[in-house]
Write a protein that holds these residues in place. Structure first.
Motif, PDB file in Angstrom:
ATOM      1  N   ARG A  99       0.828  -1.210   0.000  1.00  0.00           N
ATOM      2  CA  ARG A  99       0.000   0.000   0.000  1.00  0.00           C
ATOM      3  C   ARG A  99       0.859   1.255   0.000  1.00  0.00           C
ATOM      4  N   ARG A 100       1.983   1.201   0.684  1.00  0.00           N
ATOM      5  CA  ARG A 100       2.814   2.400   0.833  1.00  0.00           C
ATOM      6  C   ARG A 100       3.957   2.445  -0.169  1.00  0.00           C
ATOM      7  N   GLY A 101       4.079   1.403  -1.005  1.00  0.00           N
ATOM      8  CA  GLY A 101       5.139   1.378  -2.004  1.00  0.00           C
ATOM      9  C   GLY A 101       6.525   1.195  -1.418  1.00  0.00           C
ATOM     10  N   LEU A 102       6.630   0.412  -0.330  1.00  0.00           N
ATOM     11  CA  LEU A 102       7.913   0.188   0.338  1.00  0.00           C
ATOM     12  C   LEU A 102       8.483  -1.184  -0.003  1.00  0.00           C
ATOM     13  N   GLY A 103       9.775  -1.323   0.109  1.00  0.00           N
ATOM     14  CA  GLY A 103      10.428  -2.612  -0.033  1.00  0.00           C
ATOM     15  C   GLY A 103      10.641  -3.255   1.327  1.00  0.00           C
ATOM     16  N   LEU A 104      11.247  -4.420   1.314  1.00  0.00           N
ATOM     17  CA  LEU A 104      11.535  -5.143   2.556  1.00  0.00           C
ATOM     18  C   LEU A 104      12.705  -6.081   2.308  1.00  0.00           C
TER      19      LEU A 104
END
Length: 610
Positions: A203-208
């Motif tokens: 949803r927030r366009g983040l990686g991991l």
């Protein structure tokens, strides 16, 4: 909190004391009724005693009695144990002042009044009532109303203590969701939590970044120091790792010595390296084990979201694949996941399945390559080489399927098959009068790790009535270096009985030569890489000359592998190698071709030219 329970009401009713009924008796009844009155009174007292004895004998069932104003008129011993108040302390006190939490107070009063005035019973159920200390006590509560249509209604509350059940439920829930030793989430909990975090990242366009950590040689720590010390190490490691995590990061102990850590918002190369540095920093400080400081390392595998997977299970699997590759590099290895690693793993898995079918479908066979005298070109021995031609399909190289067999455990079945077939073929040639010294069999390191490998070899030899001069074994030098006492004892036993034991691929393993005087070997096989380059590389020639010199001084036979042309043959003859093996003389051949060769029907190009 009370219930309509006809069985409970009947049960209590038959034990509750009933007042003797007073009525005008007729003169006839009065004349002889004193005995009946005494009997009724006696029964009444006995009934009351039985009832009280029963209520007091129920250690887990708290029973309280209340009048129409909810004041205590009865309080058994179990109620004291459950709620803390003694019978004297409870007598005459209001129900809501004793055990009802503040949030329930008005509801309990209203429910009691509705039952008395409107006959609205209250359903049974699980409640949390108040102990004298203020703590809440879980109970299952029934209520029974007696004399409910009179001016003196009595309410009896029967509360069953659920503390043990609730505690057991909490323990069970903890055991199913968390690791008992480190109190970290287990794999199932971690996967569920990680999927939630991944949804937020999308949803927030983040990686991991997901990191899979495996302690190096943890089994050796358990074996040498004991499981208690191993547990201490795991607890200390989980504590150190936890100190490096942010509030949004996740960590789990997924198996005995393996941990996974997830870092939301970490995807850029510099962020990933920063996280890696923090984790590796944990291992730079020694761990206290058995009163001593010991350095511990771990192999690390890393994968990234969304590049290497969309869900928790896929990411964990891919990080595990990368970790396994890191372990192959030695202690403290580090690998990032790439798709080709997974593709290779899938291919190896399928290859292992095909290899297992090949054992069942007779797709395996042996080729034999002669070892010839460097001086005369005469065949001295044979080396048995395993071959696989799937049906249908193209031949699979041993360099490809042997490592797969070792990783999958199929190497033991393959080893048994090779021993069986080699011994059978050697006995067949013996019985046919074919002249041959011996056939050498290759043993892998994984195969030697089997506790009964020597017993299995001996069994095949006995079955085909073969002696120590007819079958030899070849081992890589790394196998010898890593051999434990059991392997060395077995090799010494074979050596004393006259078996030939060769070190294969000599010069490509450990640099130390001290094992040549420690281990029971009879010959050295110089690796083909030295033979290939020696004619044009003075360094390789010097290494070969040194190997031949050392071997001969120790009384060992020296074999040159991979001789493919006349120039290489001239070199190995010049430095006085004893035997030659390579395409210049003979390629590996099936048994029937070897048999024709041994009886004089075929000559090699090399032997003809010499």
């Amino acid at each position: 909190m009370f219930a309509r329970d006809s069985r409970l009401r009947q049960w209590l009713g038959q034990w509750l004391p009933k007042r003797p009924v007073t009525r005008r008796d007729s003169p006839a009844t009065a004349r002889g009724g004193q005995g009946d009155v005494d009997r009724v009174r006696r029964q009444y007292l006995e009934s009351e005693q039985r009832f009280r004895a029963l209520l007091e004998s129920l250690p887990k069932v708290a029973v309280q009695g209340y009048d129409r104003d909810r004041r205590v008129i009865y309080w058994n011993e179990a109620s004291t144990r459950l709620y803390g108040y003694s019978s004297d302390e409870a007598q005459g006190e209001l129900l809501e002042d004793l055990i009802i939490p503040d949030a329930m107070r008005d509801g309990v009063i209203a429910a009691h009044r509705a039952w008395i005035h409107e006959s609205v019973e209250i359903p049974a159920g699980e409640l949390e009532l108040r102990h004298q200390s203020g703590e809440l006590v879980p109970v299952f509560s029934h209520h029974v109303m007696l004399n409910e249509h009179t001016d003196e209604p009595l309410m009896f509350c029967v509360d069953v203590d659920l503390s043990d059940q609730k505690r057991a439920h909490r323990d069970l829930e903890f055991a199913t969701r968390f690791d008992r030793l480190t109190h970290l989430p287990n794999r199932q909990t971690f996967e569920a939590d990680l999927d939630e975090v991944l949804d937020g990242c999308r949803r927030r366009g983040l990686g991991l970044a997901l990191l899979y950590l495996d302690i190096d040689r943890f089994v050796e720590i358990n074996d040498a120091l004991g499981y208690e010390e191993g547990d201490r190490l795991l607890i200390e490691l989980s504590r150190r790792l936890s100190e490096q995590l942010r509030a949004t990061d996740l960590m789990s102990r997924v198996s005995g010595d393996e941990f996974v850590l997830a870092f939301p918002g970490v995807h850029r190369e510099d962020d990933v390296m920063r996280v890696l540095h923090k984790v590796q920093e944990v291992f730079r400080r020694p761990f206290g084990l058995e009163g001593h400081k010991r350095s511990i390392t771990a192999s690390l595998g890393i994968c990234l979201f969304p590049d290497n997977g969309a869900g928790a299970r896929e990411l964990i699997r891919n990080a595990d694949v990368a970790k396994n590759q890191a372990k192959l590099e030695g202690r403290g290895g580090l690998r990032f996941f790439h798709q080709h690693l997974h593709d290779d793993l899938v291919r190896q898995h399928r290859l292992a399945e095909s290899l297992e079918r090949a054992l069942d479908n007779n797709e395996l066979f042996l080729h034999y390559q002669p070892q010839v005298s460097a001086a005369s070109g005469r065949i001295e021995n044979l080396e048995a080489l395993l071959r696989w031609e799937p049906l249908p399909g193209q031949p699979v190289s041993p360099q490809e399927f042997i490592p797969v067999a070792e990783r999958s455990g199929l190497i033991h079945r393959l080893g048994d098959w090779v021993m069986e077939e080699t011994c059978r073929q050697r006995a067949q040639w013996r019985d046919a009068g074919v002249k041959l010294e011996r056939i050498d069999i290759n043993f892998s390191g994984r195969q030697m790790g089997r506790h009964d490998v020597f017993e299995r070899l001996e069994a095949h030899l006995r079955r085909y009535r073969l002696g120590p001069r007819e079958i030899g074994i070849e081992l890589t030098e790394n196998v010898l270096i890593e051999a434990d006492a059991r392997i060395l004892e077995g090799l010494h036993s074979l050596h004393h009985r006259g078996f030939r034991i060769a070190i294969d691929d000599f010069g490509t393993g450990y640099s130390s030569l001290s094992y040549l005087k420690q281990f029971p070997v009879t010959s050295l096989k110089i690796d083909r890489s030295f033979v290939r380059d020696a004619p044009g590389q003075p360094e390789d020639r010097a290494i070969m000359e040194a190997a031949v010199f050392i071997g001969h001084r120790l009384g060992l036979e020296v074999v040159a592998e991979g001789v493919e042309n006349a120039e290489q043959l001239a070199l190995v003859r010049d430095i006085h190698c004893d035997l030659v093996q390579g395409f210049y003389f003979y390629r590996p051949m099936p048994a029937d071709a070897i048999e024709r060769l041994l009886v004089g029907g075929v000559q090699s190009l090399g032997s003809l030219s010499n």
